[in-house]
Motif scaffolding. Structure first.
Motif, PDB file in Angstrom:
ATOM      1  N   ALA A 133       0.798  -1.230   0.000  1.00 10.61           N
ATOM      2  CA  ALA A 133       0.000   0.000   0.000  1.00 10.61           C
ATOM      3  C   ALA A 133       0.826   1.272   0.000  1.00 10.61           C
ATOM      4  O   ALA A 133       0.299   2.349  -0.306  1.00 10.61           O
ATOM      5  N   VAL A 134       2.099   1.185   0.343  1.00  8.76           N
ATOM      6  CA  VAL A 134       2.873   2.407   0.546  1.00  8.76           C
ATOM      7  C   VAL A 134       3.133   3.162  -0.759  1.00  8.76           C
ATOM      8  O   VAL A 134       3.207   4.401  -0.769  1.00  8.76           O
ATOM      9  N   TRP A 135       3.241   2.447  -1.887  1.00  9.78           N
ATOM     10  CA  TRP A 135       3.687   3.105  -3.122  1.00  9.78           C
ATOM     11  C   TRP A 135       2.668   4.088  -3.685  1.00  9.78           C
ATOM     12  O   TRP A 135       3.047   5.207  -4.049  1.00  9.78           O
ATOM     13  N   PRO A 136       1.394   3.755  -3.813  1.00  5.39           N
ATOM     14  CA  PRO A 136       0.459   4.778  -4.308  1.00  5.39           C
ATOM     15  C   PRO A 136       0.357   5.978  -3.380  1.00  5.39           C
ATOM     16  O   PRO A 136       0.178   7.112  -3.852  1.00  5.39           O
ATOM     17  N   ILE A 137       0.478   5.761  -2.080  1.00  3.34           N
ATOM     18  CA  ILE A 137       0.420   6.885  -1.137  1.00  3.34           C
ATOM     19  C   ILE A 137       1.653   7.767  -1.286  1.00  3.34           C
ATOM     20  O   ILE A 137       1.558   8.999  -1.371  1.00  3.34           O
ATOM     21  N   LEU A 138       2.816   7.150  -1.336  1.00  2.00           N
ATOM     22  CA  LEU A 138       4.066   7.913  -1.467  1.00  2.00           C
ATOM     23  C   LEU A 138       4.095   8.710  -2.767  1.00  2.00           C
ATOM     24  O   LEU A 138       4.370   9.916  -2.769  1.00  2.00           O
ATOM     25  N   LEU A 139       3.806   8.046  -3.875  1.00  2.00           N
ATOM     26  CA  LEU A 139       3.919   8.704  -5.179  1.00  2.00           C
ATOM     27  C   LEU A 139       2.869   9.800  -5.353  1.00  2.00           C
ATOM     28  O   LEU A 139       3.149  10.859  -5.921  1.00  2.00           O
ATOM     29  N   ASN A 140       1.649   9.578  -4.863  1.00  2.00           N
ATOM     30  CA  ASN A 140       0.619  10.608  -4.983  1.00  2.00           C
ATOM     31  C   ASN A 140       0.908  11.794  -4.071  1.00  2.00           C
ATOM     32  O   ASN A 140       0.631  12.941  -4.428  1.00  2.00           O
ATOM     33  N   THR A 141       1.458  11.536  -2.886  1.00  2.00           N
ATOM     34  CA  THR A 141       1.832  12.639  -2.001  1.00  2.00           C
ATOM     35  C   THR A 141       2.929  13.485  -2.630  1.00  2.00           C
ATOM     36  O   THR A 141       2.870  14.728  -2.617  1.00  2.00           O
ATOM     37  N   ALA A 142       3.935  12.835  -3.196  1.00  2.00           N
ATOM     38  CA  ALA A 142       5.020  13.570  -3.854  1.00  2.00           C
ATOM     39  C   ALA A 142       4.486  14.387  -5.030  1.00  2.00           C
ATOM     40  O   ALA A 142       4.888  15.544  -5.231  1.00  2.00           O
ATOM     41  N   ALA A 143       3.576  13.811  -5.800  1.00  2.00           N
ATOM     42  CA  ALA A 143       2.985  14.554  -6.925  1.00  2.00           C
ATOM     43  C   ALA A 143       2.201  15.755  -6.422  1.00  2.00           C
ATOM     44  O   ALA A 143       2.221  16.825  -7.045  1.00  2.00           O
ATOM     45  N   GLY A 144       1.514  15.607  -5.294  1.00  2.00           N
ATOM     46  CA  GLY A 144       0.767  16.726  -4.734  1.00  2.00           C
ATOM     47  C   GLY A 144       1.675  17.857  -4.307  1.00  2.00           C
ATOM     48  O   GLY A 144       1.352  19.044  -4.516  1.00  2.00           O
ATOM     49  N   VAL A 145       2.815  17.547  -3.716  1.00  2.00           N
ATOM     50  CA  VAL A 145       3.770  18.582  -3.301  1.00  2.00           C
ATOM     51  C   VAL A 145       4.298  19.329  -4.512  1.00  2.00           C
ATOM     52  O   VAL A 145       4.406  20.564  -4.514  1.00  2.00           O
ATOM     53  N   ARG A 146       4.623  18.590  -5.575  1.00  2.00           N
ATOM     54  CA  ARG A 146       5.176  19.226  -6.778  1.00  2.00           C
ATOM     55  C   ARG A 146       4.148  20.136  -7.461  1.00  2.00           C
ATOM     56  O   ARG A 146       4.524  21.076  -8.154  1.00  2.00           O
ATOM     57  N   GLN A 147       2.860  19.867  -7.267  1.00  2.00           N
ATOM     58  CA  GLN A 147       1.825  20.660  -7.917  1.00  2.00           C
ATOM     59  C   GLN A 147       1.296  21.800  -7.057  1.00  2.00           C
ATOM     60  O   GLN A 147       0.358  22.488  -7.448  1.00  2.00           O
ATOM     61  N   LEU A 148       1.880  21.991  -5.872  1.00  2.00           N
ATOM     62  CA  LEU A 148       1.463  23.116  -5.036  1.00  2.00           C
ATOM     63  C   LEU A 148       1.748  24.441  -5.745  1.00  2.00           C
ATOM     64  O   LEU A 148       2.777  24.593  -6.426  1.00  2.00           O
ATOM     65  N   ASP A 149       0.878  25.394  -5.575  1.00  2.00           N
ATOM     66  CA  ASP A 149       1.072  26.721  -6.153  1.00  2.00           C
ATOM     67  C   ASP A 149       2.231  27.410  -5.432  1.00  2.00           C
ATOM     68  O   ASP A 149       2.167  27.628  -4.218  1.00  2.00           O
ATOM     69  N   PRO A 150       3.314  27.764  -6.130  1.00  2.00           N
ATOM     70  CA  PRO A 150       4.466  28.404  -5.470  1.00  2.00           C
ATOM     71  C   PRO A 150       4.099  29.693  -4.754  1.00  2.00           C
ATOM     72  O   PRO A 150       4.764  30.083  -3.790  1.00  2.00           O
ATOM     73  N   ARG A 151       3.027  30.345  -5.208  1.00  2.24           N
ATOM     74  CA  ARG A 151       2.638  31.590  -4.568  1.00  2.24           C
ATOM     75  C   ARG A 151       2.179  31.368  -3.137  1.00  2.24           C
ATOM     76  O   ARG A 151       2.318  32.247  -2.290  1.00  2.24           O
TER      77      ARG A 151
END
Length: 248
Positions: A133-151
């Motif tokens: 179960a760890v891989w979908p959680i890890l990869l989706n969390t990382a993708a969410g951080v990368r898509q945060l609005d820099p502002r």
């Protein structure tokens, strides 16, 4: 967009078609002997009898507890790692090959090693479920951080927020949707991996109960358990989708 009533009607029609294909398959290929024990009629009769047995609910609760603990372990590992990987391009580059390599190893292939190292019981099951179960959680969390609005991050720094305040007020709310997506995917994987994991010599759980019905030659009960596992998995997925919609 389909109306809610039409959506449910189409879903029900699909289930009725599936039931018809099941009945037809048994009629065509099951013969008049053993195969008829897997028919819808025999299965639903056995399912009704199983639902009247208190022992069934004990096995269901044991399996649900294992899924919950496996998911919590995966969250405890996957979310912090995902936050770190998503925040650092260098760390992402360094860990992506290793993560992708480990992710592509079937969790079930670790079963003999987990039993030899951890013994028979719940410990290897929790390890295998968390690993799956760890891989979908890890990869989706990382993708969410990368898509945060820099502002948002710039605003947080301009307000002199501490790193902990930025994490709690900006980053975690911003990645919550991605984490919930990872949780939904993880639940589906957990439920698939759970049954073979519960054949590791434990004395309770849905996987154990399936082996028990096979050993007793209670084939209609075996098919009823397969049907029940599908219903419970469907309900867990519906719960995960409900949580995601509520967050949205």
């Amino acid at each position: 967009m389909l109306s809610t009533r039409r959506h449910w009607a189409l879903g029900l029609a699909g289930l009725i078609i599936l039931l018809g294909l099941w009945w037809l398959g048994v009629r065509l290929f099951g013969g008049d002997g053993l195969g008829q024990l897997f028919s819808p009629q025999a299965t639903f009769t056995s399912l009704g009898e199983l639902l009247a047995r208190p022992e069934l609910y004990e096995h269901v609760l044991v399996s649900l507890k294992r899924v919950l603990l496996g998911l919590l372990l995966a969250l405890a590992v996957g979310v912090p790692l995902g936050l770190l990987v998503g925040a650092s391009r260098h760390l992402e580059a360094a860990t992506t090959p290793a993560f992708q390599f480990l992710r592509m190893i079937s969790p079930l292939s670790w079963m003999p090693i987990a039993v030899m190292l951890m013994g028979v019981g719940d410990s290897p099951i929790y390890f295998l479920l968390a690993f799956a179960a760890v891989w979908p959680i890890l990869l989706n969390t990382a993708a969410g951080v990368r898509q945060l609005d820099p502002r948002w991050l710039q605003l947080s720094r301009s307000l002199s927020a501490t790193p902990f305040e930025t994490l709690r007020k900006v980053i975690l709310p911003g990645v919550l949707g991605h984490v919930l997506t990872g949780v939904r995917l993880a639940i589906g994987i957990l439920w698939i991996v759970l049954v073979p994991c519960e054949m590791l010599g434990v004395s309770a759980g849905l996987g154990y109960y399936i082996l028990d019905t096979r050993d007793r030659l209670a084939y209609s009960e075996l098919m009823a358990m397969v049907l029940l596992i599908g219903v419970l998995g469907f309900a867990l997925d519906a719960l995960a989708r409900s949580l995601y919609r509520r967050r949205s």
